[in-house]
Write an enzyme that holds these catalytic residues in place. Structure first.
Site, PDB file in Angstrom:
ATOM      1  N   LEU A   1       0.809  -1.215   0.000  1.00  0.00           N
ATOM      2  CA  LEU A   1       0.000   0.000   0.000  1.00  0.00           C
ATOM      3  C   LEU A   1       0.845   1.269   0.000  1.00  0.00           C
ATOM      4  O   LEU A   1       1.978   1.302   0.479  1.00  0.00           O
ATOM      5  CB  LEU A   1      -0.924   0.010   1.221  1.00  0.00           C
TER       6      LEU A   1
ATOM      7  N   HIS B   1      -3.709   4.248  -1.990  1.00  0.00           N
ATOM      8  CA  HIS B   1      -4.601   3.256  -1.380  1.00  0.00           C
ATOM      9  C   HIS B   1      -5.212   3.832  -0.095  1.00  0.00           C
ATOM     10  O   HIS B   1      -6.397   3.673   0.176  1.00  0.00           O
ATOM     11  CB  HIS B   1      -3.832   1.985  -1.003  1.00  0.00           C
TER      12      HIS B   1
END
Ligand code: AMP
Length: 288
Positions: free
Chosen positions: A39, A43
């Site tokens: 991530l 995100h």
């Protein structure tokens, strides 16, 4: 449970269903943010958007083998579940669903979701099996969780259009929320695959964003000829020797069709290879 964050990390479908059902029984709303992990702030912006409106935000972390073709980066795709869990917690998620591949595909799937036509253009021309893998796994995740909302980034614009169409065609009871692209200060769209860029290649990667801006300037400057706008984008890409473009496209933002004359809401899309990295980016332009 991730001990650093106290965030539950669930691997099993049955456990996830039970956790989500408990929230729903109390009248709570559930949001899903599907990811392949590794991530970044892009995100996290999706997670934060869900956390602001849903009682439980589930982040799925699953590198989906179905959407990678032979020879693509399935085996080497970056993975770091502990870090993903911490970043999910920091952005407001309530749990992480990180199933092993055998949990999602206990037997070789012979059922697949195909969004015809949209799956074969642009990215689909280069990666012909990719979107069927995406729609199949997203349909599966929606079916497992039954979220009221699911969050997708405009960064993968064609994917967002395809998911919206799948949800409409199948009457799936979920609201698809499209979220803006998060960028590095120099304009590079954040992507897990940016780690493939070497230090020497990293400055060259801004060429995608610069080329899209040149396209937007051409439209804003009055061009209504898609070929002319594509040429303006391609010229910027061509000036960067480290970049090998895959495609440049100017399309209708809803249908992804290439209009004869530019009008309404448009999307400019580019894909290029820089070293080991294959990067995509896009930009919306309104044309009245
Ligand atoms: P991925 O893990 O690359 O499959 O991405 C998971 C979700 O995050 C997808 O809906 C992407 O479109 C979204 N996403 C990826 N990068 C960004 C970004 N830079 N800004 C906003 N959303 C993003």
């Amino acid at each position: 449970m991730n001990t650093a964050t106290q965030l539950p990390v669930i691997e099993r479908v049955s456990e996830l269903r039970a956790a989500v059902e408990a929230v729903r029984r109390r009248g709570g709303s559930v949001g899903l943010v599907p990811t392949m992990g590794y991530l970044h702030e892009g995100h996290q912006s999706l997670v934060a958007r869900s956390a602001a409106g849903d009682d439980l935000t589930v982040v799925s972390v699953f590198v989906n083998p179905l959407q990678f073709a032979e020879g693509e980066d399935y085996g080497t795709y970056p993975r770091d579940l502990d870090r993903d869990t911490e970043m999910s917690a920091a952005a407001g998620a309530g749990l992480v669903f990180a199933p092993p591949a055998e949990e999602m595909y206990p037997q070789t799937p012979i059922t697949s979701v195909t969004v015809k036509g949209l799956n074969a253009m642009l990215e689909g021309q280069i990666r012909p099996t990719h979107f069927d893998g995406v729609t199949t796994v997203v349909a599966k995740l929606l079916s497992i969780l039954g979220p009221g909302r699911a969050y997708f980034g405009e960064k993968d614009y064609q994917q967002l259009v395809i998911i919206r169409r799948m949800v409409a065609d199948l009457c799936l009871p979920v609201e698809v929320v499209g979220c803006p692209t998060f960028r590095e200060p120099d304009g590079l769209a954040m992507s897990s695959r940016n780690v493939y860029l070497s230090t020497g290649e990293r400055p060259a990667a801004t060429v995608l964003w610069r080329s899209l801006q040149a396209g937007r300037d051409a439209v804003v400057g009055g061009s209504r000829d898609p070929g002319e706008v594509e040429a303006a984008i391609a010229a910027v890409l061509a000036a960067e020797p480290k970049a090998s473009p895959d495609y440049v496209a100017v399309v209708d933002a809803t249908t992804l069709d290439r209009p004869d004359v530019l009008a309404g809401e448009l999307r400019l899309l580019v894909a290029a290879r820089i070293g080991r990295a294959r990067l995509i980016d896009n930009l919306g332009v309104s044309c009245d």
